[in-house]
Design an enzyme around this catalytic site. Structure first.
Site, PDB file in Angstrom:
ATOM      1  N   LEU A   1      52.920 -82.474  13.349  1.00 57.98           N
ATOM      2  CA  LEU A   1      52.671 -82.398  11.914  1.00 57.98           C
ATOM      3  C   LEU A   1      53.727 -81.480  11.305  1.00 57.98           C
ATOM      4  O   LEU A   1      54.159 -80.516  11.935  1.00 57.98           O
ATOM      5  CB  LEU A   1      51.275 -81.826  11.627  1.00 57.98           C
ATOM      6  CG  LEU A   1      50.060 -82.629  12.112  1.00 57.98           C
ATOM      7  CD1 LEU A   1      48.779 -81.848  11.836  1.00 57.98           C
ATOM      8  CD2 LEU A   1      50.003 -83.995  11.446  1.00 57.98           C
ATOM      9  N   ASP A   2      54.142 -81.768  10.069  1.00 57.88           N
ATOM     10  CA  ASP A   2      55.053 -80.864   9.370  1.00 57.88           C
ATOM     11  C   ASP A   2      54.436 -79.470   9.329  1.00 57.88           C
ATOM     12  O   ASP A   2      53.205 -79.325   9.303  1.00 57.88           O
ATOM     13  CB  ASP A   2      55.293 -81.336   7.933  1.00 57.88           C
ATOM     14  CG  ASP A   2      56.071 -82.638   7.867  1.00 57.88           C
ATOM     15  OD1 ASP A   2      56.707 -82.997   8.870  1.00 57.88           O
ATOM     16  OD2 ASP A   2      56.037 -83.285   6.805  1.00 57.88           O
ATOM     17  N   MET A   3      55.290 -78.471   9.278  1.00 66.28           N
ATOM     18  CA  MET A   3      54.808 -77.097   9.229  1.00 66.28           C
ATOM     19  C   MET A   3      53.809 -76.899   8.087  1.00 66.28           C
ATOM     20  O   MET A   3      52.774 -76.238   8.241  1.00 66.28           O
ATOM     21  CB  MET A   3      55.981 -76.132   9.056  1.00 66.28           C
ATOM     22  CG  MET A   3      55.571 -74.672   8.984  1.00 66.28           C
ATOM     23  SD  MET A   3      56.968 -73.527   8.767  1.00 66.28           S
ATOM     24  CE  MET A   3      57.396 -73.860   7.063  1.00 66.28           C
TER      25      MET A   3
ATOM     26  N   THR B   1      51.884 -79.094   6.679  1.00 67.11           N
ATOM     27  CA  THR B   1      50.701 -79.955   6.777  1.00 67.11           C
ATOM     28  C   THR B   1      49.666 -79.329   7.709  1.00 67.11           C
ATOM     29  O   THR B   1      50.015 -78.797   8.762  1.00 67.11           O
ATOM     30  CB  THR B   1      51.087 -81.345   7.314  1.00 67.11           C
ATOM     31  OG1 THR B   1      52.112 -81.897   6.481  1.00 67.11           O
ATOM     32  CG2 THR B   1      49.901 -82.286   7.336  1.00 67.11           C
TER      33      THR B   1
END
Length: 565
Positions: free
Chosen positions: A412-414, A416
């Site tokens: 997951l993106d940082m 998110t």
């Protein structure tokens, strides 16, 4: 000729109630200072009301007109400065050219103006243009085209004649064999010898036909190919000459872009980019708003206090650019330049080098001998970064020191938050990886968008690829992008914002963020999206639901963690 008074703009509204910035803006991730917002609003009013020049930004009565194919939006910048008399004002700049000009009233000039009549650029570029014309003429010349066609036709004719002669020889050989066998059974002595000699001569004659056919065609084709090679050599010479002149002009041009910093140190584009991984500066380097603003301030003794850049007009087809929204400086062109120019300024720390989740717990939602599922908080990396080692992965490593894993299954993106799966054994890793690759895992995200979604559900299929000039931003690209598919469903609309379920059918980088923000998608960035919208305390995107088969028992399992926003 530009003077500080012409470009130094005073605020039309009173700024007595505003405090000055304590440090200069970190240009690659920031929230605009209130005075920069005020300066931007004043500049935007000027753009709407000025009559000195005309540029098609794609605005009709102040509103976006996306149907205008000729419209070109632009990035503008404001630099809050203090002049030697202690007055607070701002400078304005645009990236590239506006209204086909480098110089417009009230805007700082380019660092180097290649468009001036006395510039070497016109003369040397004219030489390259002339060679381009010669290359085009020779490439499209009737002689070259006809010669290529003639060679292709002759090769096909030669091949057909050769095949026909070989077939004749095969048939002749079979016929002579029959005649030879007949003669040997009926004749002897001199009569037999005469027949065999004649058959041998026929064989030699047929071989000679093939031999001279080949010689004739080889000579004809060699002559044609020699002429073609001569023309192609001329073309290669022109192209090499063009390449040499282009590289020389490029290097000479880059040497004219000399940038100052607060210490008065000067460095040109060639020197600035030399130690980077891309030593040749990208096209347009030095033409962005930020370096133009700082160069003017340093040149004219103005103290930089803060900076902000915003987009004005329609978005480029591939990028996500919202009208009037603030954006960070680009990485590929501006980061090396600003790295030099900002030396010596007391600047905000880089937020991207801070561990935003240092004090946030990593909640374990499920754990057994095969896998662990966690609820990753917003701000925590999935895996270690360049400057931050703390991550969901490293925390699990510390928790499970005696396991084969953890193995990273997906990320997951940082920014998110939400459900993230890790395998604890190699066997589980193989099973889970296979499920993600075959799309056997069902994922559902919750997002909060800036704006009101008019429909109850829909799908977005916009192909994507990375932006080579401004990583980690992603582009929508129908030519080179990879397929990306997102289904969505409206949950509710409240206070001008829409809460959605998002179902990614593919897993492209920033897919959900781009599909929501792009004008061909929902045209509404997520709340707190610092890349494609506006920075806030957090990105409002959460991986809420996850459904997969247990790697050992194959039992279908479902996990859900509600979003906190």
């Amino acid at each position: 000729m530009h003077t500080p008074d012409l470009c130094f703009t005073r605020f039309t509204a009173t700024i007595d109630g505003y405090s000055l910035p304590e440090r200069f803006t970190f240009p690659f991730y920031y929230t605009p200072h209130p005075l920069c917002v005020l300066a931007a609003e004043q500049l935007q009013h000027h753009l709407l009301t000025q009559q000195d020049w005309q540029h098609n930004f794609g605005l009709l009565n102040g509103q976006l007109n996306r149907d205008d194919e000729s419209a070109i939006g632009k990035m503008f910048g404001v630099l809050l400065v203090q002049n030697p008399q202690g007055e607070i004002g701002f400078l304005s700049a645009f990236s590239g050219k506006v209204a086909e000009q480098n110089l417009l009233p009230g805007f700082v000039p380019p660092v180097f103006d290649m468009l001036t009549k006395e510039s070497f650029f016109h003369r040397e570029f004219a030489e390259i243009t002339d060679i381009n014309h010669q290359v085009k003429q020779l490439s499209q010349s009737s002689e070259l085209i006809q010669l290529r066609q003639q060679i292709e036709t002759d090769r096909q004719t030669y091949q057909a004649q050769e095949q026909a002669q070989r077939q004749t020889m095969i048939e002749g050989r079979a016929k002579r064999k029959q005649q030879r066998e007949q003669a040997e059974s009926m004749l002897s002595g001199e009569a037999l010898k005469a027949v065999l000699d004649d058959l041998a001569k026929q064989s030699v004659a047929e071989k000679n036909v093939l031999k001279y056919l080949k010689l004739e065609w080889d000579e004809k084709l060699a002559s044609e190919e020699a002429r073609l090679n001569s023309l192609l050599a001329q073309l290669d010479t022109l192209k090499e000459q063009r390449k040499t002149l282009s590289n020389a002009l490029q290097h000479k041009l880059f040497a004219q872009y000399r940038f100052l910093n607060v210490h008065g140190e000067q460095s040109d584009l060639n020197a600035i980019f030399a130690p980077t991984t891309s030593p040749v500066p990208p096209a347009g380097s030095g033409e962005c708003a930020a370096p133009k603003l700082l160069q003017y301030a340093f040149t004219h003794g103005l103290k930089p206090l803060a900076m902000a850049e915003f987009w004005w007009g329609v978005s480029p087809k591939s990028e996500v650019r919202q009208h009037k929204k603030f954006y960070p400086s680009c990485h590929s062109k501006c980061q090396p330049i600003l790295g030099h120019m900002l030396q010596g300024l007391n600047m905000d720390p880089n937020p991207l080098e801070e561990n935003w989740a240092e004090d946030k717990a990593l909640e374990i939602v499920y754990q057994d001998e095969a896998m662990v599922i966690v609820n990753k908080p917003s701000g925590l990396l999935s895996v270690p970064g360049k400057t931050i080692s703390d991550s969901a992965y490293t925390r699990l490593q510390a928790l499970f020191p005696d396991m084969e894993g953890p193995f990273v299954i997906h990320r997951l993106d940082m920014a998110t938050s939400g459900l993230l799966v890790f395998a604890l054994t190699r066997r589980a890793n193989k099973s889970l990886q296979k499920q993600f690759i075959s799309r056997g895992v069902q994922k559902r995200y919750v997002a909060l968008l800036e704006g009101k979604v008019s429909q109850s559900q829909g799908e977005i299929t916009l192909p994507m690829r990375g932006d080579p000039n401004d990583r980690p931003r992603q582009l929508v690209c129908f030519e080179h992008g990879k397929p990306a598919h997102t289904d969505w469903q409206l949950i509710e609309t409240r206070d001008g914002r829409s809460k959605l379920y998002l179902y990614p059918r593919t897993g492209r980088t920033h897919q959900l963020r781009v599909h929501c923000a792009h004008h061909l998608g929902l045209n509404m960035p997520m709340v707190g999206d610092g890349l494609y919208g506006e920075k806030a305390k957090r990105l409002h995107l959460h991986s809420e639901s996850l459904e997969l088969d247990h790697p050992y028992s194959k039992e279908r399992m479902h996990f859900q963690v509600d979003a906190e926003f």
